[in-house]
Write a protein that holds these residues in place. Structure first.
Motif, PDB file in Angstrom:
ATOM      1  N   UNK A 139       0.845  -1.200   0.000  1.00  0.00           N
ATOM      2  CA  UNK A 139       0.000   0.000   0.000  1.00  0.00           C
ATOM      3  C   UNK A 139       0.876   1.245   0.000  1.00  0.00           C
ATOM      4  N   UNK A 140       0.539   2.198  -0.824  1.00  0.00           N
ATOM      5  CA  UNK A 140       1.287   3.444  -0.887  1.00  0.00           C
ATOM      6  C   UNK A 140       0.423   4.578  -0.344  1.00  0.00           C
ATOM      7  N   UNK A 141       0.921   5.202   0.714  1.00  0.00           N
ATOM      8  CA  UNK A 141       0.178   6.299   1.337  1.00  0.00           C
ATOM      9  C   UNK A 141       0.015   7.443   0.349  1.00  0.00           C
ATOM     10  N   UNK A 142      -1.142   8.060   0.380  1.00  0.00           N
ATOM     11  CA  UNK A 142      -1.420   9.187  -0.506  1.00  0.00           C
ATOM     12  C   UNK A 142      -1.428  10.488   0.285  1.00  0.00           C
ATOM     13  N   UNK A 143      -1.075  11.579  -0.372  1.00  0.00           N
ATOM     14  CA  UNK A 143      -1.214  12.901   0.231  1.00  0.00           C
ATOM     15  C   UNK A 143      -2.313  13.630  -0.520  1.00  0.00           C
ATOM     16  N   UNK A 144      -3.319  14.055   0.221  1.00  0.00           N
ATOM     17  CA  UNK A 144      -4.487  14.687  -0.376  1.00  0.00           C
ATOM     18  C   UNK A 144      -4.556  16.127   0.107  1.00  0.00           C
TER      19      UNK A 144
END
Length: 357
Positions: free
Chosen positions: A208-213
């Protein structure tokens, strides 16, 4: 003893840190705060369990709430406090200095001294923030006295390294299960190993790759992580159940329903139970009062990755930010310590905003 609120904010921090107040044992400190506040005629003081509220009622067109929790995690040979020098700067070392009695001390000093603020102020000092929500003093106060939360803006004095941290991420916990068939481990082929069946769950988490929103100009970093795994019956039994507990931190632009949909999609094909969830809080920094706050404290807003009680204010329609002294990385740490200069800087910033100086 009544707290000496004519002392410096650093000295007040030391005084209240040396009154132990591990979650569930805040009564003595709440007594000190209540007695101290009742000495100031410009404040209307009320007590709700071990939560103390002090309000100005000057009839001003705007009202702000400034809140801080008075409990700490358990002490581990780090009380009484002491002053230490690190890299040439003086720090106050001890349990609660960061999370969050330095912020509380600043609030107490300003509550005592600001008799003519530019906006009416509701000060809140509450208990049981470090434990389950059902005991949280702010949660209970909101249930019993929602009228006290009526405001145009709110500040929570959580440690933010002296920076303004807008809103907060939401949080969700879920249990992802695999089921099998018990058997004797000497004849494992007649059973089905539930722990082995959990391997794809861990693979999905590892990949899983963390996202920045970005939400209202601030970047919120998300995360999906295993926080515990349970399984097994005995040393000679093939397990028929494995449970992976997962924590999802999600941007405040998502609802709890959005977050649940994301978690279920991430573990499609597995049994998923949502066990706990709390929505995040949008930054709310577009209001003029919030912009004046940013200008007064001389800071640029940043995103708050963790969940804090600002979400309670946001849910009640009150934009809220985190702003307090102390490095959040040192919260709950055995080397918990706060720079004295940062306590002074946060006090100056809040004073300038609240007085228009």
């Amino acid at each position: 003893m009544v707290l000496d609120l004519t002392a410096s904010a650093a000295d007040i921090t030391r005084a209240i840190c040396d009154i132990p107040s591990v979650s569930g044992t805040e009564g003595a400190l709440a007594d000190e705060i209540e007695q101290s506040m009742r000495a100031y005629p410009h404040l209307e003081v009320s007590r709700h369990g071990n939560t103390v509220v002090a309000r100005t009622s000057l009839g001003l067109p705007q009202r702000v709430v400034i809140a801080g929790h008075i409990d700490t995690v358990p002490i581990n040979d780090n009380v009484p406090t002491r002053t230490v020098q690190i890299d040439g700067a003086w720090h106050l070392w001890g349990r609660g200095t960061v999370d969050m009695k330095a912020g509380v001390a600043v609030q107490l000093k300003l509550a005592a001294e600001l008799t003519a603020p530019e906006a009416d102020i509701t000060w809140m000092w509450y208990d049981n923030e470090e434990v389950d929500e059902a005991r949280n003093g702010l949660f209970l106060l909101a249930k019993d006295r929602p009228d006290l939360f009526a405001a145009d803006f709110a500040i929570l004095g959580e440690p933010s390294d002296g920076r303004v941290e807008g809103g907060c991420n939401g949080t969700m916990r879920a249990v992802v299960r695999t089921r099998g068939v018990r058997a004797h481990s000497a004849r494992s082929w007649v059973g089905e190993n539930a722990i082995h069946g959990a391997a794809p769950i861990l693979t999905r988490l590892a990949e899983y790759r963390a996202r920045e929103i970005t939400v209202e100009g601030l970047g919120y970093r998300e995360g999906l992580n295993a926080v515990s795994i349970r399984g097994g019956v005995a040393g000679n039994v093939i397990p028929d159940l494995c449970e992976v507990e997962v924590n999802y931190r999600f941007a405040p632009s998502k609802s709890v329903a959005d977050a649940e949909a994301h978690v279920r999609a991430a573990f499609e094909g597995f049994e998923v139970e949502i066990t706990d969830a709390a929505a995040g809080a949008r930054p709310g920094l577009d209001a003029p009062i919030a912009q004046r706050f940013l200008a007064a404290v001389g800071g640029q807003a940043h995103a708050k990755y963790g969940w804090t009680d600002v979400a309670r204010f946001s849910a009640m329609g009150v934009p809220a930010v985190n702003y307090g002294p102390g490095d959040p990385h040192l919260a709950h740490h055995d080397e918990e310590r706060v720079p004295l200069a940062q306590i002074e800087a946060v006090e100056r910033g809040l004073r300038a905003w609240l007085t228009g100086a």
